[in-house]
Design an enzyme around this catalytic site. Structure first.
Site, PDB file in Angstrom:
ATOM      1  N   PRO A  31      73.255  38.211  17.302  1.00 48.72           N
ATOM      2  CA  PRO A  31      73.195  39.417  16.469  1.00 48.72           C
ATOM      3  C   PRO A  31      72.096  39.343  15.413  1.00 48.72           C
ATOM      4  O   PRO A  31      71.940  38.323  14.736  1.00 48.72           O
ATOM      5  CB  PRO A  31      74.577  39.443  15.795  1.00 48.72           C
ATOM      6  CG  PRO A  31      75.028  38.018  15.795  1.00 48.72           C
ATOM      7  CD  PRO A  31      74.385  37.335  16.959  1.00 48.72           C
ATOM      8  N   CYS A  73      48.172  57.711   4.914  1.00 52.25           N
ATOM      9  CA  CYS A  73      47.371  58.779   5.500  1.00 52.25           C
ATOM     10  C   CYS A  73      47.764  58.982   6.966  1.00 52.25           C
ATOM     11  O   CYS A  73      47.005  58.715   7.888  1.00 52.25           O
ATOM     12  CB  CYS A  73      45.898  58.424   5.351  1.00 52.25           C
ATOM     13  SG  CYS A  73      44.875  59.856   5.531  1.00 52.25           S
TER      14      CYS A  73
END
Ligand code: LLP
Length: 405
Positions: free
Chosen positions: A264, A332
């Protein structure tokens, strides 16, 4: 959203260490591990933390001190684990598409290795024969996981040795008398249904008779944690009781003690992590109010890459009436964290927190747009300590060859 750190603790960390900032909660990581240990029969189960989710050495230390072994996906993760003091027997390396040299390095370090291609298995056989026990990763043709990008067991997946090449696998095993001690299957991330793990068990059962030296059935990772406020994660109690039963049944059927391994990642660290940002600008544009924050996809890419939902709260003004926002980054690119998201009314300068930021948050961050990576802080016994600093300008130049004077 249930949170184990308070707004006040998060706000104080943001003020003290600056934002953007990743904050983790040690006790939450440990309690997640304890929950697994409680529901599985630990005489026939081991959990290895899939450290690709978050590799900071202080986090690895929390995991190690909790008594949890570690799963690595690169040789450098293995080296980090050794650096933190994990014993080789508690380190698992499940590689994919890696060079054979990297596998040799792992063998030299004496750790557990799962191999995921016939090509590397053949090379392994030629070099080590039956002198080093090894695991093989099977691709079982099981479609599972939260979305296609995080599904790894289906019939077009690059991972593992396809079941249809089983004969080739057997040929290599016999040719080199390989000591295959582990069968491995990982079908994806964010698997809610217990039945998927039972499907893996059925695949193991169908081939186990062909592998008399196998003692370990490695079910991979992928337990789901809730990301949205009303969502439920994998039912760990049910999974535990079903796996306990099926492992016992298979041990009896094949007349040998079998142990289940799991890897996990998200389950152990996702909910223990918070990502705090600050609102730079508010922009009203017709029906949309943009909250432009001081971070972007360079620091938390999951919403853009997987369309992942991360719950967002205003920790500066949690009690304000809710209003809908588009939360956007300063990169951007169109780095939208959330559309039309109800959040307590925001003022410029407020701190917004993203929940479930512990797994694959900082770990997938970058310096895109020449921005600094954020700092990371760990809360342990109510104390917040810096566990990695933010980049500075020198870091941006550190690897670059200086210009000629
Ligand atoms: N074991 C293997 C072989 C894996 O490939 C993975 C995840 C895990 C264990 C741990 O899976 P987990 O328990 O964390 O779901 N970056 C994506 C997740 C990619 C998972 C890659 N492999 C995300 O942020 O959703």
């Amino acid at each position: 959203m249930k949170s184990s750190l308070t707004y006040e603790q998060l706000k104080q960390a943001a003020e003290k260490f600056g934002t953007p900032l990743y904050v983790y909660h040690a006790e939450k990581i440990v309690s997640q591990y304890q929950n697994l240990v409680t529901h599985f029969d630990m005489k026939q189960t081991r959990f290895f933390y899939a450290c690709k989710a978050l590799t900071n050495i202080h986090i690895l230390q929390v995991i190690k001190n909790a008594g949890c072994p570690i799963d690595c996906s690169s040789i450098n993760e293995v080296k980090l684990a050794l650096h933190v003091g994990f014993e080789p027997k508690n380190i698992l390396y499940t590689s994919n598409s890696v060079s054979f040299d990297e596998i040799c390095e792992a063998v030299a370090l004496g750790i557990n290795v799962n191999i995921d291609s016939l090509s590397n298995l053949e090379k392994f056989g030629a070099k080590y024969g039956n002198t080093y026990a090894v695991g093989v990763r099977i691709r079982p043709n099981i479609m599972a996981g939260g979305n296609l990008k995080i599904s790894t067991g289906h019939d077009k997946s690059k991972f593992g040795i396809p079941l249809i090449q089983f004969n080739e696998l057997k040929t290599i095993q016999e040719k080199f008398q390989l000591k295959i001690n582990t069968l491995h299957i990982h079908t994806g991330s964010e698997i809610k249904e217990v039945s998927v793990f039972l499907q893996s068990a059925a695949v193991f059962e169908s081939i186990l008779g062909e592998f008399p030296s196998v003692q370990v059935l490695d079910f991979g990772g992928g337990f789901k944690v809730p990301y949205t406020p009303n969502e439920k994660g994998t039912d760990i109690a049910l999974l535990g009781s079903e796996v306990n039963k099926v492992m016992k049944k298979m041990s009896e059927k094949f007349g040998r003690p079998l142990i289940a391994w799991f890897e996990p990642g998200k389950y152990l660290v996702s909910e223990a992590g918070y990502f705090i940002s600050q609102v730079n600008v508010l922009k009203e544009q017709g029906e949309i109010t943009f909250a432009g924050i001081n971070t972007g996809l360079n620091h938390l890419i999951r919403p853009m890459f997987y369309d992942a939902y991360h719950h967002i709260d205003n920790i500066s003004h949690p009690d304000q009436a809710k209003k809908n926002y588009a939360v956007v980054g300063n990169i951007c690119e169109t780095d939208t964290f959330a559309w039309d998201r109800p959040i307590p009314t925001i003022s410029e300068g407020d701190f917004l927190v993203f929940y479930n930021a512990g797994a694959y948050g900082y770990e997938m961050s970058s310096n895109y747009n020449a921005r600094y990576k954020p700092a990371q802080v760990l809360f342990e016994k109510e104390e917040a300590k810096l566990i990695s600093r933010a980049d500075d300008f020198a870091d941006l130049l550190r690897l670059q060859i200086p210009l000629n004077p």
